[in-house]
Design a protein around this motif. Structure first.
Motif, short mmCIF file in Angstrom:
data_model
loop_
_atom_site.label_atom_id
_atom_site.label_comp_id
_atom_site.label_asym_id
_atom_site.label_seq_id
_atom_site.Cartn_x
_atom_site.Cartn_y
_atom_site.Cartn_z
N UNK A 209 0.81 -1.21 0.00
CA UNK A 209 0.00 0.00 0.00
C UNK A 209 0.85 1.27 0.00
N UNK A 210 0.30 2.31 -0.65
CA UNK A 210 0.79 3.67 -0.58
C UNK A 210 -0.35 4.58 -0.19
N UNK A 211 -0.19 5.87 -0.42
CA UNK A 211 -1.21 6.82 0.06
C UNK A 211 -2.56 6.63 -0.63
N UNK A 212 -2.56 6.28 -1.92
CA UNK A 212 -3.84 6.07 -2.61
C UNK A 212 -4.63 4.94 -1.95
N UNK A 213 -3.93 3.85 -1.66
CA UNK A 213 -4.61 2.71 -1.03
C UNK A 213 -5.02 3.02 0.40
N UNK A 214 -4.20 3.78 1.11
CA UNK A 214 -4.55 4.16 2.48
C UNK A 214 -5.84 4.96 2.49
N UNK A 215 -5.97 5.88 1.55
CA UNK A 215 -7.20 6.68 1.47
C UNK A 215 -8.40 5.80 1.13
N UNK A 216 -8.23 4.87 0.21
CA UNK A 216 -9.32 3.94 -0.12
C UNK A 216 -9.71 3.10 1.09
N UNK A 217 -8.71 2.65 1.84
CA UNK A 217 -8.97 1.86 3.04
C UNK A 217 -9.77 2.67 4.05
N UNK A 218 -9.37 3.90 4.28
CA UNK A 218 -10.08 4.74 5.24
C UNK A 218 -11.50 5.01 4.76
#
Length: 266
Positions: A209-218
């Motif tokens: 994961x990077x920031x794009x995936x972190x945002x999707x996760x949140x």
């Protein structure tokens, strides 16, 4: 009470229902390994930093080890030599089990999706998507030859459950995908540990994961507390703690995402 201690990279100590689990032990000293080939930092030796403690302190009073997959940045020759050969080790499949048997370990158990019991703790295997497979596998095969060890695509996450603890999800080396969404929906964890250095090879895209995936996760699980792991250690990372902290501030996520320093306990 659950405690999560960041050691370095993906190496953690999770204290859960009074048991201490050592996760993905990689104990090499700073700059021990040659640069990782075909990445954006092809001249960078790693680990980028030393361990925060002596190895003897890290492995003291460990009840079990969880190896999410047999990659050199998750289990290395220093761990092979340091860990007692009869220490309980959980891992993802019979292939990784045979590799550890070859190293002399004797107390090995393959985790299953149906669940395994460690005393009264339940551990459930969750699949990972270690990047887009078609793009990632050629790099893993090349790296296998480069490091003279198996570098497979397969990896696992783990769900921890106990009647007196909140449910914890150790996501492992994965991008945000249906495996992650389904695990959250099925087990309703309150906390998730994510490997999020956005490691990449030249044309692989993100393999964790990077920031794009972190945002999707949140956005998928807005109340889930996220603990950021696998940072500031490997040469193929493209996201570091400082950049992640800036992202957290920008998106007002400080109440949801925690970025422990090496050695820190949450």
């Amino acid at each position: 009470m659950m405690k999560i201690q960041q050691i370095r990279n993906a190496t953690l100590i999770i204290t859960y229902a009074n048991k201490r689990f050592l996760i993905d032990p990689m104990f090499a000293p700073k700059d021990f390994y040659p640069p990782i080939p075909k990445c954006f930092n092809p001249n960078t030796k790693w680990p980028l930093v030393d361990l925060p403690f002596a190895i003897s302190k890290i492995i003291d009073n460990i009840d079990a080890v969880i190896l999410t997959h047999y990659h050199i940045d998750h289990f290395d020759e220093f761990a092979v030599h340091a860990l007692p050969k009869d220490l309980k080790i959980y891992l993802q499949d019979d292939i990784d089990k045979q590799l550890l048997i070859n190293h002399g370990f004797t107390n090995i158990e393959v985790l299953t999706k149906e669940g395994n019991s460690f005393d009264d703790i339940k551990l459930y295997k969750v699949d990972c998507q270690h990047g887009i497979k078609a793009l990632t596998v050629p790099y893993f095969e090349f790296t296998s030859n480069y490091f003279n060890m198996s570098v497979r695509y397969e990896a696992m996450g783990v769900i921890f459950q106990h009647k007196d603890e909140e449910t914890l999800y150790l996501a492992g080396d994965t991008i945000f995908c249906d495996f992650v969404k389904n695990a959250i929906a099925q087990y309703a964890p309150t906390k998730i540990i994510i490997n999020c250095a956005d490691a990449q090879f030249e044309h692989s895209g993100s393999i964790i994961m990077g920031t794009d995936d972190i945002l999707k996760l949140h956005q998928y699980a807005p109340n889930l507390k996220i603990i950021a792991n696998h940072l500031d250690t490997v040469g193929h990372a493209t996201l570091n703690r400082q950049q992640l902290s800036e992202f957290i501030t920008q998106h007002k996520l400080a109440d949801y995402i925690f970025v422990p320093e090496d050695g820190e306990i949450i």
